[in-house]
Design a protein around this motif. Structure first.
Motif, PDB file in Angstrom:
ATOM      1  N   SER A 120       0.927  -7.722   5.266  1.00  0.00           N
ATOM      2  CA  SER A 120       0.308  -6.207   4.843  1.00  0.00           C
ATOM      3  C   SER A 120       1.898  -5.737   4.738  1.00  0.00           C
ATOM      4  O   SER A 120       2.728  -5.702   5.638  1.00  0.00           O
ATOM      5  CB  SER A 120      -0.374  -5.527   5.995  1.00  0.00           C
ATOM      6  OG  SER A 120      -0.602  -4.270   5.667  1.00  0.00           O
ATOM      7  N   VAL A 121       2.037  -5.202   3.530  1.00  0.00           N
ATOM      8  CA  VAL A 121       3.390  -4.553   3.025  1.00  0.00           C
ATOM      9  C   VAL A 121       3.066  -3.001   3.066  1.00  0.00           C
ATOM     10  O   VAL A 121       2.399  -2.197   2.313  1.00  0.00           O
ATOM     11  CB  VAL A 121       4.004  -4.725   1.884  1.00  0.00           C
ATOM     12  CG1 VAL A 121       5.123  -4.250   1.231  1.00  0.00           C
ATOM     13  CG2 VAL A 121       4.065  -6.408   1.598  1.00  0.00           C
ATOM     14  N   SER A 122       3.889  -2.380   4.021  1.00  0.00           N
ATOM     15  CA  SER A 122       3.814  -0.572   4.071  1.00  0.00           C
ATOM     16  C   SER A 122       4.696  -0.462   2.781  1.00  0.00           C
ATOM     17  O   SER A 122       5.821  -0.671   2.915  1.00  0.00           O
ATOM     18  CB  SER A 122       4.166  -0.375   5.340  1.00  0.00           C
ATOM     19  OG  SER A 122       4.192   1.252   5.408  1.00  0.00           O
ATOM     20  N   ASN A 123       4.096   0.567   2.172  1.00  0.00           N
ATOM     21  CA  ASN A 123       4.919   1.279   1.094  1.00  0.00           C
ATOM     22  C   ASN A 123       5.589   2.642   1.278  1.00  0.00           C
ATOM     23  O   ASN A 123       5.132   3.675   0.983  1.00  0.00           O
ATOM     24  CB  ASN A 123       3.841   1.498  -0.155  1.00  0.00           C
ATOM     25  CG  ASN A 123       4.659   1.856  -1.470  1.00  0.00           C
ATOM     26  OD1 ASN A 123       5.922   1.475  -1.420  1.00  0.00           O
ATOM     27  ND2 ASN A 123       3.898   2.556  -2.538  1.00  0.00           N
ATOM     28  N   LYS A 124       6.528   2.453   2.142  1.00  0.00           N
ATOM     29  CA  LYS A 124       7.199   3.592   2.573  1.00  0.00           C
ATOM     30  C   LYS A 124       8.753   3.654   2.427  1.00  0.00           C
ATOM     31  O   LYS A 124       9.280   2.411   2.262  1.00  0.00           O
ATOM     32  CB  LYS A 124       7.102   3.838   4.333  1.00  0.00           C
ATOM     33  CG  LYS A 124       5.672   4.057   4.658  1.00  0.00           C
ATOM     34  CD  LYS A 124       5.762   4.328   6.142  1.00  0.00           C
ATOM     35  CE  LYS A 124       4.420   4.656   6.420  1.00  0.00           C
ATOM     36  NZ  LYS A 124       3.894   4.824   7.735  1.00  0.00           N
TER      37      LYS A 124
ATOM     38  N   SER B  54      -2.570   9.922  -6.363  1.00  0.00           N
ATOM     39  CA  SER B  54      -1.126   9.893  -6.677  1.00  0.00           C
ATOM     40  C   SER B  54      -0.944   8.646  -7.710  1.00  0.00           C
ATOM     41  O   SER B  54       0.045   8.640  -8.369  1.00  0.00           O
ATOM     42  CB  SER B  54      -0.199   9.868  -5.587  1.00  0.00           C
ATOM     43  OG  SER B  54      -0.300   8.569  -4.658  1.00  0.00           O
ATOM     44  N   GLY B  55      -1.652   7.571  -7.383  1.00  0.00           N
ATOM     45  CA  GLY B  55      -1.676   6.555  -8.094  1.00  0.00           C
ATOM     46  C   GLY B  55      -0.396   5.535  -7.334  1.00  0.00           C
ATOM     47  O   GLY B  55      -0.143   4.604  -7.729  1.00  0.00           O
ATOM     48  N   ILE B  56       0.104   5.852  -6.273  1.00  0.00           N
ATOM     49  CA  ILE B  56       1.052   5.053  -5.536  1.00  0.00           C
ATOM     50  C   ILE B  56       0.228   4.657  -4.214  1.00  0.00           C
ATOM     51  O   ILE B  56      -0.384   5.384  -3.547  1.00  0.00           O
ATOM     52  CB  ILE B  56       2.140   5.943  -5.011  1.00  0.00           C
ATOM     53  CG1 ILE B  56       2.794   6.400  -6.518  1.00  0.00           C
ATOM     54  CG2 ILE B  56       3.102   4.994  -4.176  1.00  0.00           C
ATOM     55  CD1 ILE B  56       4.035   7.405  -6.102  1.00  0.00           C
ATOM     56  N   PRO B  57       0.217   3.325  -4.069  1.00  0.00           N
ATOM     57  CA  PRO B  57      -0.493   2.886  -2.940  1.00  0.00           C
ATOM     58  C   PRO B  57      -0.011   3.199  -1.505  1.00  0.00           C
ATOM     59  O   PRO B  57       1.349   3.195  -1.451  1.00  0.00           O
ATOM     60  CB  PRO B  57      -0.552   1.133  -3.112  1.00  0.00           C
ATOM     61  CG  PRO B  57       0.634   1.121  -3.959  1.00  0.00           C
ATOM     62  CD  PRO B  57       0.827   2.164  -4.655  1.00  0.00           C
TER      63      PRO B  57
ATOM     64  N   THR C 128      12.248   0.112  -0.530  1.00  0.00           N
ATOM     65  CA  THR C 128      12.143  -0.842   0.539  1.00  0.00           C
ATOM     66  C   THR C 128      11.039  -1.792   0.393  1.00  0.00           C
ATOM     67  O   THR C 128      11.318  -2.958   0.636  1.00  0.00           O
ATOM     68  CB  THR C 128      12.383  -0.022   1.805  1.00  0.00           C
ATOM     69  OG1 THR C 128      13.537   0.691   1.826  1.00  0.00           O
ATOM     70  CG2 THR C 128      12.170  -1.009   3.054  1.00  0.00           C
ATOM     71  N   ALA C 129       9.937  -1.220   0.087  1.00  0.00           N
ATOM     72  CA  ALA C 129       8.794  -2.264  -0.018  1.00  0.00           C
ATOM     73  C   ALA C 129       8.812  -3.280  -1.016  1.00  0.00           C
ATOM     74  O   ALA C 129       8.644  -4.251  -0.717  1.00  0.00           O
ATOM     75  CB  ALA C 129       7.508  -1.260  -0.267  1.00  0.00           C
TER      76      ALA C 129
ATOM     77  N   ARG D 201      -3.583  -6.925  -3.143  1.00  0.00           N
ATOM     78  CA  ARG D 201      -4.481  -5.993  -3.376  1.00  0.00           C
ATOM     79  C   ARG D 201      -3.809  -4.617  -2.864  1.00  0.00           C
ATOM     80  O   ARG D 201      -3.430  -4.545  -1.643  1.00  0.00           O
ATOM     81  CB  ARG D 201      -5.865  -5.977  -2.627  1.00  0.00           C
ATOM     82  CG  ARG D 201      -6.946  -5.061  -2.940  1.00  0.00           C
ATOM     83  CD  ARG D 201      -7.988  -5.128  -1.874  1.00  0.00           C
ATOM     84  NE  ARG D 201      -7.480  -5.216  -0.438  1.00  0.00           N
ATOM     85  CZ  ARG D 201      -8.096  -6.031   0.586  1.00  0.00           C
ATOM     86  NH1 ARG D 201      -8.962  -7.021   0.248  1.00  0.00           N
ATOM     87  NH2 ARG D 201      -7.788  -5.857   1.817  1.00  0.00           N
ATOM     88  N   PRO D 202      -3.428  -3.695  -3.890  1.00  0.00           N
ATOM     89  CA  PRO D 202      -3.038  -2.337  -3.423  1.00  0.00           C
ATOM     90  C   PRO D 202      -4.197  -1.592  -2.827  1.00  0.00           C
ATOM     91  O   PRO D 202      -5.209  -1.629  -3.039  1.00  0.00           O
ATOM     92  CB  PRO D 202      -2.637  -1.710  -4.887  1.00  0.00           C
ATOM     93  CG  PRO D 202      -3.225  -2.317  -5.696  1.00  0.00           C
ATOM     94  CD  PRO D 202      -3.673  -3.749  -5.083  1.00  0.00           C
TER      95      PRO D 202
END
Length: 79
Positions: free
Chosen positions: A75-79, A55-58, A18-19, A46-47
């Motif tokens: 700002s992009v939420s990584n969910k 985990s390496g996942i922002p 989704t992100a 910038r992550p």
């Protein structure tokens, strides 16, 4: 998409579907339209990682886009 080096691993950030395909695509399309119109763009991404995990996942990605017609933070939420 904007002419960056696709061979450098540091140019890639792992994002969930989704992100990446919805939110980031919307921002990338907006930047592409501004570039196509001849505008010079400054693009900073910038992550934001959780310091408690490795985990390496922002958790999110902060993006600043600026050009002749102004600038804006995203700002992009990584969910």
């Amino acid at each position: 998409m904007f002419g960056g080096d696709n061979a450098k691993s540091e140019n890639f950030v792992p994002l969930y579907l989704t992100a990446n395909q919805v939110t980031m695509r919307r921002i990338a399309d907006m930047v592409a339209r501004r570039l196509d119109a001849g505008e010079r763009i400054y693009y900073y991404m910038r992550p934001e990682y959780n310091p408690q995990t490795a985990s390496g996942i922002p958790l999110s990605v902060s993006i600043f886009v600026a050009g002749d017609s102004g600038g804006q933070w995203y700002s992009v939420s990584n969910k």
